[in-house]
Structures are given as structure tokens and as C-alpha cells.
Design a protein around this motif. Structure first.
Motif, mmCIF file in Angstrom:
data_model
loop_
_atom_site.group_PDB
_atom_site.id
_atom_site.type_symbol
_atom_site.label_atom_id
_atom_site.label_comp_id
_atom_site.label_asym_id
_atom_site.label_seq_id
_atom_site.Cartn_x
_atom_site.Cartn_y
_atom_site.Cartn_z
ATOM 1 N N MET A 1 37.332 42.003 61.447
ATOM 2 C CA MET A 1 37.850 40.750 61.965
ATOM 3 C C MET A 1 37.260 40.537 63.362
ATOM 4 O O MET A 1 37.327 41.419 64.195
ATOM 5 N N ARG A 2 36.722 39.361 63.593
ATOM 6 C CA ARG A 2 36.116 39.039 64.888
ATOM 7 C C ARG A 2 37.203 38.589 65.866
ATOM 8 O O ARG A 2 38.006 37.727 65.567
ATOM 9 N N CYS A 3 37.194 39.165 67.069
ATOM 10 C CA CYS A 3 38.160 38.817 68.112
ATOM 11 C C CYS A 3 37.930 37.364 68.543
ATOM 12 O O CYS A 3 36.800 36.984 68.878
ATOM 13 N N PRO A 4 38.978 36.539 68.556
ATOM 14 C CA PRO A 4 38.812 35.136 68.967
ATOM 15 C C PRO A 4 38.582 34.977 70.467
ATOM 16 O O PRO A 4 38.172 33.919 70.928
ATOM 17 N N HIS A 5 38.798 36.055 71.233
ATOM 18 C CA HIS A 5 38.654 35.987 72.686
ATOM 19 C C HIS A 5 37.269 36.414 73.158
ATOM 20 O O HIS A 5 36.675 35.747 74.002
ATOM 21 N N CYS A 6 36.761 37.518 72.593
ATOM 22 C CA CYS A 6 35.469 38.032 73.072
ATOM 23 C C CYS A 6 34.406 38.117 71.980
ATOM 24 O O CYS A 6 33.239 38.340 72.276
ATOM 25 N N GLY A 7 34.799 37.966 70.720
ATOM 26 C CA GLY A 7 33.846 37.995 69.614
ATOM 27 C C GLY A 7 33.533 39.382 69.073
ATOM 28 O O GLY A 7 32.773 39.507 68.111
ATOM 29 N N HIS A 8 34.122 40.416 69.653
ATOM 30 C CA HIS A 8 33.886 41.783 69.183
ATOM 31 C C HIS A 8 34.427 41.926 67.758
ATOM 32 O O HIS A 8 35.445 41.344 67.408
ATOM 33 N N GLU A 9 33.745 42.710 66.931
ATOM 34 C CA GLU A 9 34.113 42.782 65.515
ATOM 35 C C GLU A 9 34.967 43.983 65.135
ATOM 36 O O GLU A 9 35.240 44.190 63.965
#
Length: 152
Positions: A1-9
Motif C-alpha cells: 500500500m502506497r503512503c498517501p503522505h510520502c508515497g513510500h510503499e
């Protein structure tokens, strides 16, 4: 799941619980990079249901499309997003209860109109004006005057 804040997966699940009358799983996640938390929902994908449009085209059922239609009718009305989701859940339950693989869009439209009629008259009229495709102002006025009687 990609973080909506930083994009980390990469993330970790902090909490899981059933939601929406057991039809979804709500997960609280924490990003392993920025440590911020976010919520995701998992639904059972109902790929087998097909909607039959007025021109006889068939397209897969899309929960978001139904949500958007109801949300548009409820714009600037005192109706929260949770209530709209509740209406969609109720309609989905009715559709599933029918036990059909193909459902006419007119049936869904009638269900939406019934729910909106009970919820908010302005939202009902907004939805009806699109669903019933009024030909002139007379039909629209007739519908508004008929608000006191049964919808559809």
C-alpha cells in the motif's frame, strides 16, 4: 500500500476491524518511512454483477459511480458522507438479495430515488431530474408538486 503522505510503499498494519456491517475490513496503517498513519478499507470485489444500461449496453457494477451519483444529488445539503455510504451499502444489499448477475440500471435508479425521497426532498428532486430526464419545466414542476405522494 502506497503512503498517501510520502508515497513510500511499505507500511505495517496497526489495527484491523470489520466495518460496514461485516462487508469491509478497516485497517489502520503506519508508513515505515514517515511514520504517519492512514486508513484503508477492503471490500469483497463483486466483479460478477453487470449493469444493463437503458440502451442495452452492459457494464460492470461500479460502487464509486453509484456513490458519485448520490453525492452529486446531495451537494450542499446537510447529508454526511457516512449517510451516503450507508445508502450505497443498503442498495448493494438489496441488489445482492435479488440474486441476479445482471441488474437493470433503472432498478438501481428507483432504489436510489426511494432512499433519497426518505432522506432529503431537494436531493431527491436533483436525482429525479437526471434519472427521469424531464422533457420540459412542466414535468419538473409536476414532480415537485408530487413530493407529498409516493416517489417513482
Amino acid at each position: 500500500m502506497r503512503c498517501p503522505h510520502c508515497g513510500h510503499e511499505e507500511d505495517r498494519v496497526v489495527d484491523s476491524r470489520t466495518s460496514k456491517e461485516g462487508r469491509a475490513v478497516r485497517r489502520r496503517r503506519e508508513c515505515l518511512d514517515c511514520s504517519r498513519r492512514f486508513t484503508t478499507y477492503e471490500y469483497i470485489e463483486n466483479v460478477s454483477m453487470t449493469i444493463i444500461k437503458n440502451d442495452q449496453r452492459r457494464e460492470p457494477y461500479d460502487r464509486q459511480k453509484l456513490m458519485h451519483g448520490i453525492d452529486s444529488a446531495c451537494k450542499k445539503r446537510p447529508i454526511g458522507q457516512k449517510k451516503i455510504e450507508s445508502i450505497v451499502d443498503k442498495i448493494e444489499n438489496k441488489i445482492e438479495g435479488m440474486g441476479k448477475m445482471e441488474v437493470p440500471s433503472t432498478d438501481i435508479g428507483k432504489m436510489v430515488m426511494t432512499e433519497l425521497y426518505e432522506l432529503d426532498e431537494v436531493a431527491y428532486i436533483r436525482f429525479a431530474s437526471v434519472y427521469k430526464k424531464f422533457k420540459d419545466i412542466g414535468e419538473f414542476i409536476s414532480e415537485v408538486k408530487g413530493i407529498g405522494s409516493k416517489p417513482c
